[in-house]
Design a protein around this motif. Structure first.
Motif, PDB file in Angstrom:
ATOM      1  N   UNK A   1       0.825  -1.200   0.000  1.00  0.00           N
ATOM      2  CA  UNK A   1       0.000   0.000   0.000  1.00  0.00           C
ATOM      3  C   UNK A   1       0.867   1.262   0.000  1.00  0.00           C
ATOM      4  N   UNK A   2       1.932   1.253   0.769  1.00  0.00           N
ATOM      5  CA  UNK A   2       2.827   2.409   0.813  1.00  0.00           C
ATOM      6  C   UNK A   2       3.434   2.691  -0.556  1.00  0.00           C
TER       7      UNK A   2
ATOM      8  N   UNK B   1      -8.571  16.767   0.401  1.00  0.00           N
ATOM      9  CA  UNK B   1      -8.501  15.353   0.788  1.00  0.00           C
ATOM     10  C   UNK B   1      -7.469  15.199   1.896  1.00  0.00           C
ATOM     11  N   UNK B   2      -7.712  14.308   2.832  1.00  0.00           N
ATOM     12  CA  UNK B   2      -6.746  14.083   3.909  1.00  0.00           C
ATOM     13  C   UNK B   2      -6.661  12.601   4.221  1.00  0.00           C
ATOM     14  N   UNK B   3      -5.559  12.214   4.854  1.00  0.00           N
ATOM     15  CA  UNK B   3      -5.329  10.815   5.159  1.00  0.00           C
ATOM     16  C   UNK B   3      -4.030  10.340   4.524  1.00  0.00           C
ATOM     17  N   UNK B   4      -3.755   9.038   4.560  1.00  0.00           N
ATOM     18  CA  UNK B   4      -2.529   8.484   4.000  1.00  0.00           C
ATOM     19  C   UNK B   4      -2.334   8.868   2.535  1.00  0.00           C
TER      20      UNK B   4
ATOM     21  N   UNK C   1      -9.499  12.902  16.957  1.00  0.00           N
ATOM     22  CA  UNK C   1      -8.138  12.569  16.548  1.00  0.00           C
ATOM     23  C   UNK C   1      -8.132  11.634  15.344  1.00  0.00           C
ATOM     24  N   UNK C   2      -9.048  10.687  15.327  1.00  0.00           N
ATOM     25  CA  UNK C   2      -9.064   9.685  14.253  1.00  0.00           C
ATOM     26  C   UNK C   2      -9.311  10.325  12.892  1.00  0.00           C
ATOM     27  N   UNK C   3     -10.293  11.212  12.797  1.00  0.00           N
ATOM     28  CA  UNK C   3     -10.593  11.864  11.525  1.00  0.00           C
ATOM     29  C   UNK C   3      -9.474  12.814  11.100  1.00  0.00           C
ATOM     30  N   UNK C   4      -8.907  13.521  12.062  1.00  0.00           N
ATOM     31  CA  UNK C   4      -7.926  14.549  11.731  1.00  0.00           C
ATOM     32  C   UNK C   4      -6.554  13.995  11.390  1.00  0.00           C
ATOM     33  N   UNK C   5      -6.215  12.804  11.908  1.00  0.00           N
ATOM     34  CA  UNK C   5      -4.849  12.315  11.730  1.00  0.00           C
ATOM     35  C   UNK C   5      -4.742  10.934  11.107  1.00  0.00           C
ATOM     36  N   UNK C   6      -5.843  10.220  10.965  1.00  0.00           N
ATOM     37  CA  UNK C   6      -5.721   8.817  10.548  1.00  0.00           C
ATOM     38  C   UNK C   6      -6.524   8.480   9.300  1.00  0.00           C
ATOM     39  N   UNK C   7      -7.829   8.665   9.345  1.00  0.00           N
ATOM     40  CA  UNK C   7      -8.692   8.169   8.274  1.00  0.00           C
ATOM     41  C   UNK C   7      -8.558   8.962   6.976  1.00  0.00           C
ATOM     42  N   UNK C   8      -9.012   8.328   5.881  1.00  0.00           N
ATOM     43  CA  UNK C   8      -9.143   9.016   4.600  1.00  0.00           C
ATOM     44  C   UNK C   8     -10.431   9.836   4.638  1.00  0.00           C
TER      45      UNK C   8
END
Length: 487
Positions: free
Chosen positions: A67-68, A313-316, A425-432
């Motif tokens: 994935x990376x 868009x935010x996330x990985x 925290x989950x929405x702001x730093x982790x999820x798409x």
């Protein structure tokens, strides 16, 4: 001679502390918020083995090797398509409101593209109206239909959406649907995916949950976007999952889910198409080799009018912490009035301080949250922030007519933020996730009317009554506050 069990005990003891020390090193070596680091360290030393395993499962931002690699390739493709889009100079505005100017500049610097003008927007406050509009647009589709959702539950109006998609696919329209593996577990366990695939609809299970790979990839990282693209010309996004609220989760006793969605016709749909193409490539390995498809409004050099929108868009795979930055800047830009609606209120220390500071400098600050929540962890963790907010002068409204699932921020009746991002925290730093910034007084007035209606259907939290709540509630709140950096 040393007994065998003594040797085994010695090996176990050394291995045990080696794991604890290695996890401690991993926590200390990574730069993260101090409260989060302290919480993790306390957990692994209070309940060492369980704490260490929990950290290995949820503490690292581990995406997996394949994935990376796909994310890196997809990002390069994304930047190429953004460069192509930026050649259409006429779709980029030269004037912004005071608040929007700095926000759009930050976005352009961090993600390579600024706001786009000339967009027609329709705001839906009723899920039924949203789904009926989606059905109509599916019927009118000519080339493609792309969707991404966190939750998809069959039944009610959603079955009509499925029927229309099957009809469209059989007519030769390309239909691609990206659904989160965890959020859509019930759907993937039903017969619907096979039926839809047999008709020609391409359904992909995003971020597949596989217990055999729990130490190789972080399993709680989720595809949380809600987005529809039709003919790369019409777009929908907001807080709504593909569910019929009249039947969705009605057995848990919190009422219907309340959502808002935005329908967009204009140049910003081209930027949203780039986001979907990137998500699709990361999940499938199918990279877009075709040139950027531009909608009719974009593919002309005439002067175009309409709303100015910044897509984020935010996330990985996207600039780290961009939504956190945007929210902080938005809060500090507020001068008169700030209205926030969120189902999950677990802000970072920086966001909490920014909200309190806004209220203390004279900004009228309203936070609207559901009185009844579908997560007991979030319910109690949120309560831990109430005292500080109330003491700063923030007005907290608890919505009583269902689960208010709307994620929106309104700043000075000029700037509207709408999307899939919760204030946690989950929405702001982790999820798409995906968010719109809309620079329009006219649109903001429409959003404010909806928010005022939520306030009228809410119970305002009384600071005096809150200060006199039972002691046991305070203890439970502090316990979950301690866990809040990990939620």
């Amino acid at each position: 001679m040393i007994a065998a069990h003594t040797i085994l005990n010695y090996i176990f003891f050394c291995s045990y502390w080696l794991i604890i020390l290695l996890v401690t090193y991993k926590i200390l070596i990574k730069r993260r918020a101090i409260p989060s680091s302290m919480a993790w360290l306390l957990i692994i030393y209070v309940i060492p083995l369980i704490g260490a395993i929990t950290y290995l499962l949820f503490g690292e931002y581990n995406l997996g090797k394949h994935r990376s690699n796909r994310i890196k390739i997809a990002w390069n493709s994304t930047m190429d398509r953004i460069k192509k889009l930026k050649t259409y100079k006429h779709i980029f505005p030269t004037k912004h409101s005071r608040i929007a100017a700095s926000l759009f500049k930050l976005c352009e610097h961090r993600q390579g593209i600024g706001a786009l003008k000339g967009n027609k927007i329709q705001l839906f406050k009723q899920t039924q109206d949203t789904i009926l509009s989606i059905i109509k647009d599916i019927e009118l589709a000519k080339n493609s239909i792309d969707m991404v959702f966190y939750i998809w539950e069959s039944g009610g109006l959603v079955d009509q959406v499925i029927t229309k998609l099957i009809t469209a696919a059989k007519k030769g329209i390309r239909c691609r649907i990206l659904l989160d593996s965890a959020g859509c577990a019930n759907f993937f366990n039903s017969s619907y995916p096979d039926i839809m695939r047999q008709s020609g609809i391409n359904i992909v299970e995003a971020l597949h949950v596989n217990l055999l790979r729990i130490f190789l990839r972080r399993m709680d990282l989720r595809q949380h976007r809600k987005m529809i693209l039709i003919d790369d010309h019409i777009a929908y996004t907001g807080s709504m999952n593909m569910v019929d609220p009249q039947i969705f989760k009605q057995n848990i006793g919190i009422g219907q889910w309340i959502d808002i969605m935005v329908r967009i016709d204009g140049p910003v749909t081209s930027a949203m198409s780039i986001i979907f193409s990137s998500d699709w490539a990361v999940e499938t390995g199918q990279y877009s080799l075709f040139p950027l498809l531009l909608n009719p409004c974009t593919n002309t050099h005439k002067v175009i009018t309409g709303h100015t929108i910044q897509i984020i868009p935010s996330g990985p795979g996207y600039p780290e912490g961009i939504m956190h930055q945007i929210l902080l800047m938005s809060l500090y830009e507020a001068r008169k009035k700030l209205i926030i609606t969120t189902p999950y209120l677990i802000p970072s220390d920086d966001l909490l301080y920014a909200i309190c500071t806004a209220a203390q400098r004279g900004v009228e600050v309203h936070i609207i949250i559901p009185k009844y929540n579908d997560s007991i962890l979030v319910k109690w963790a949120s309560r831990a922030f109430f005292s500080e907010l109330l003491n700063a002068g923030v007005l907290i409204h608890q919505f009583q007519n269902g689960l208010l699932h709307v994620k929106s921020v309104l700043i000075d009746q000029q700037i509207s933020l709408i999307g899939s991002v919760n204030l946690d925290i989950r929405s702001l730093w982790l999820n798409l996730e995906i968010t719109l910034i809309i620079d329009s007084k006219d649109f903001s007035n429409k959003l404010e009317k909806i928010q005022n209606n939520y306030i009228n259907l809410s119970q305002k939290l009384d600071p005096k009554k809150w200060a006199n709540r039972p002691c046991w509630e305070r203890i439970v709140e502090r316990l979950f506050y301690f866990l809040s950096p990990l939620l």
